[in-house]
Design an enzyme around this catalytic site. Sequence first.
Site, short mmCIF file in Angstrom:
data_model
loop_
_atom_site.label_atom_id
_atom_site.label_comp_id
_atom_site.label_asym_id
_atom_site.label_seq_id
_atom_site.Cartn_x
_atom_site.Cartn_y
_atom_site.Cartn_z
N GLY A 29 0.81 -1.22 0.00
CA GLY A 29 0.00 0.00 0.00
C GLY A 29 0.84 1.26 0.00
O GLY A 29 2.07 1.21 0.07
N SER A 30 0.16 2.39 -0.03
CA SER A 30 0.84 3.68 -0.18
C SER A 30 1.75 4.01 1.01
O SER A 30 2.86 4.53 0.83
CB SER A 30 -0.18 4.80 -0.38
OG SER A 30 -1.11 4.84 0.69
N ALA A 83 -2.92 0.25 7.25
CA ALA A 83 -4.30 -0.19 7.54
C ALA A 83 -5.27 0.79 6.91
O ALA A 83 -4.95 1.97 6.71
CB ALA A 83 -4.53 -0.26 9.05
N LYS A 94 -8.06 -4.19 6.81
CA LYS A 94 -7.01 -4.11 5.80
C LYS A 94 -7.52 -4.75 4.50
O LYS A 94 -8.56 -5.38 4.49
CB LYS A 94 -5.74 -4.83 6.27
CG LYS A 94 -5.10 -4.16 7.47
CD LYS A 94 -3.85 -4.86 7.97
CE LYS A 94 -2.90 -5.26 6.87
NZ LYS A 94 -2.55 -4.15 5.96
N GLY A 95 -6.77 -4.56 3.44
CA GLY A 95 -7.12 -5.23 2.20
C GLY A 95 -7.65 -4.34 1.10
O GLY A 95 -8.09 -4.83 0.07
N GLY A 97 -5.94 -2.72 -0.81
CA GLY A 97 -5.07 -3.00 -1.96
C GLY A 97 -5.18 -4.42 -2.48
O GLY A 97 -4.54 -4.77 -3.48
N GLU A 103 -0.90 -10.70 3.57
CA GLU A 103 -0.60 -9.82 4.70
C GLU A 103 -0.92 -10.52 6.01
O GLU A 103 -0.14 -10.47 6.97
CB GLU A 103 -1.41 -8.52 4.57
CG GLU A 103 -0.93 -7.62 3.45
CD GLU A 103 -1.84 -6.43 3.20
OE1 GLU A 103 -1.39 -5.51 2.51
OE2 GLU A 103 -2.99 -6.43 3.67
#
Length: 220
Positions: A29-30, A83, A94-95, A97, A103
């Site tokens: 993620g970012s 998160a 989460k998730g 992405g 993860e």
Amino acid sequence: MSPDEMKKLAAKAALEHVEPGTIVGTGTGSTVNHFIDLLGTIKGKIEGAVSSSEASTARLKALNIPVYELNAVGEIPLYIDGADESNHYLQLIKGGGGALTREKIIAAASKKFVCIADQSKLVDILGTFPLPVEVIPMARSYVARQIVKLGGEPVYREGFITDNGNQILDTHGLSIMEPAKLEGQLNNIPGVVTNGLFAIYPADVLILGSPEGVKTIYPK
């Protein structure tokens, strides 16, 4: 201060948790991208990384950080990930992405899970952010019907395939009062690979970037 600048603050603070000579688990993620870039500045001090997605693997390799398969290593000392939401018990959604399954596996295989985020991710009750559920493709419609019975509104993430070859149902409309209970209920539906609740095994530390600086939060 922009959300991206706050993410960078949190990522920089997470570097302090990295021990020399160890393998670091990295999420996706970012926010984690900022951490991976910073990890590149100390790559000579670590053994390498275990990655939760093809995207993070590519970023690590571009920085010449050795990437190991999880099966090739033992317990990982540290896992760093972002998160979409965290409550005050450090139970997470989460998730966003789409890398939730890998993860969750790497987080479980790690001694310490440090979550990094900007301050907007800390909430009182989980569920405003849609909860991703990874499903075996043939089971998608069946799983969606079971999610509706639990009070959710599942939306098929069209055109997206996970690194495991599966599909995602983003579940709206949940006010998640008992995250660990719901995590178990969803995972017990045949066809569900896993869901984006990290509640049975929450994060150990939450590092938030904010305009006032870095805030380090431990579970209530």
